[in-house]
Design a protein around this motif. Structure first.
Motif: not given
Length: 428
Positions: A25-26, A29, A33, A79, A82-83
């Motif tokens: 997930g990070a 994200l 970004l 993103a 990812g969240l």
């Protein structure tokens, strides 16, 4: 008396699973970004135009996307994925789909940004995808060889040597026989010979398979280098002028927009590759031989107790895998430029081995991973001519598939486990 109610408690997620979910997930994200901030907000005033080839039977209209909004929207999508992965996590079955969506969004956002710095910038998608298939063909054939070997319990690190000897034999035999067909047969036989050496020393003499593969690669490099200087350089016309396989357009299918020029206007090695992809997928998972192969690669002792000839299956599959990789080597020489050059495999066997791991030891997964490697290799030759493309080092693009492979092996994009008996010798 009323029976007591059974209280079920949710099973806690394992710590390793939570860690993998958090890292995945990070990463998603972070990628989102980067696309939003670095490419969307940092793009130029122009638009990104994608064309679909010229001169086709049916002309498709160009696709024009805004240079700023496209990276923002696509980066925002990544993103959000990812969240969601951080909050709840996708099911393991959906992880490859999520990864595929993220890769496509990442690439489109990057191309939109790279083309946004000038007017009239465009990319021919058909040409880009054809170049992808062109560069991925030897990787796919090498990866199929790796899958077949490891599914049988033998780690085929010698793919590099099989590609190299296949390229050498195709050029030499094709020149001396005056037939490119004979060159292809020579390539398959030479690759199968290297596979036979791997099988004999790994299965009969139980030599460490990784070390053995490295030795075979070094031997192939040394032999072909010596023969190239001794024969081909001294008399090119006699030993190293095989010619090049010409494209064979498939009637009707080659006129289909986009897919026709991409898939059905290629040489015979590419068509043989299509057959091998389907055949290996079907044989491994739909036939008795495939069931026995997978049993030998997972639990050879159990397979042996059921009457399966473990060593025979390993011998046959490793030799066949060598022949498949030898065909990939033929594509490097007679399928592209014709003559053989020293060390023309240039590490493609190791890339194919990485594709086997990234593809989770399945034919279709290995093909997808090989296409990913080929796409980023094709992208390197393209971005330099785009307005903002020169700002991105080519080495960055070439490193992305390897980074993805590392994360896959680490388990951050789903469970990745090789066949249990891969690399383990079995008593004769």
């Amino acid at each position: 008396m009323q029976p007591e109610a059974v209280v079920t408690r949710p099973v806690a997620e394992p710590r390793a699973g939570r860690r993998a979910r958090g890292v995945t997930g990070a990463l998603l994200l972070l990628v989102g970004l980067v696309a939003v901030v670095g490419w969307g907000l940092g793009s130029g005033p122009g638009d990104a135009t994608f064309t679909f080839g010229e001169g086709a039977a049916v002309d498709l209209p160009d696709l024009t996307l805004p240079g700023t909004a496209t990276p923002v929207v696509l980066g925002g999508l990544v993103a959000l994925l990812g969240l969601y992965q951080l909050a709840r996590g996708f099911r393991s079955r959906r992880t490859p789909l999520v990864a595929g969506v993220a890769v496509v969004a990442f690439v489109l956002a990057f191309l939109a940004w790279a083309m946004s710095g000038g007017e009239g910038s465009s990319i021919d998608l058909v040409r880009l995808l054809r170049q992808t298939l062109f560069l991925a063909t030897p990787l796919i054939l090498g990866a199929l060889a790796g899958v077949l070997g490891e599914r049988s319990g033998v780690v085929n690190v010698a793919i590099e040597g099989q590609l190299l000897t296949g390229a050498f034999a195709a050029a030499l035999v094709g020149t001396m026989a005056g037939s490119l067909g004979a060159g292809l047969v020579g390539a398959v036989l030479s690759g199968a010979f290297v596979g036979w050496l791997l099988a004999v020393f790994a299965i009969r003499y139980r030599v460490n398979q990784v070390i053995l593969g490295v030795v075979l690669n070094a031997a192939a490099l040394g032999f072909t280098g010596w023969a190239y200087k001794a024969l081909m350089q001294s008399d090119t016309q006699r030993f190293n002028s095989p010619g090049v396989l010409q494209p064979l357009p498939v009637p009707v299918l080659s006129d289909v927009p986009v897919l026709g020029p991409l898939l059905f206007d290629a040489n015979v090695v590419v068509y043989l590759m299509y057959v091998l992809i389907v055949a290996l997928q079907v044989v491994l998972f739909r036939t008795r031989w495939g069931l026995r192969t997978r049993a030998v690669g997972e639990h050879p002792r159990a397979a042996d107790t059921l009457g399966v000839q473990v060593l025979r299956i390993r011998y046959v599959n490793v030799v066949v895998a060598g022949g498949v990789a030898g065909l990939g080597g033929a594509f490097l020489s007679v399928g592209t430029i014709g003559p053989f050059t020293e060390n023309m495999s240039a590490g493609k066997g190791f890339i194919a081995l990485a594709a086997v791991i990234f593809g989770r030891w399945s034919p279709k997964g290995a093909v997808a991973a090989s296409l990913l490697f080929g796409f980023f290799a094709a992208l390197q030759t393209l971005v330099g001519v785009l307005p903002y493309g020169s700002a991105v080092p080519a080495s960055f693009l070439s490193a992305l598939p390897y980074l993805a492979t590392i994360f896959a092996v680490a388990g951050f994009v789903g469970r990745v486990r090789p066949p249990a008996a891969s690399g383990e010798p079995y008593p004769s």
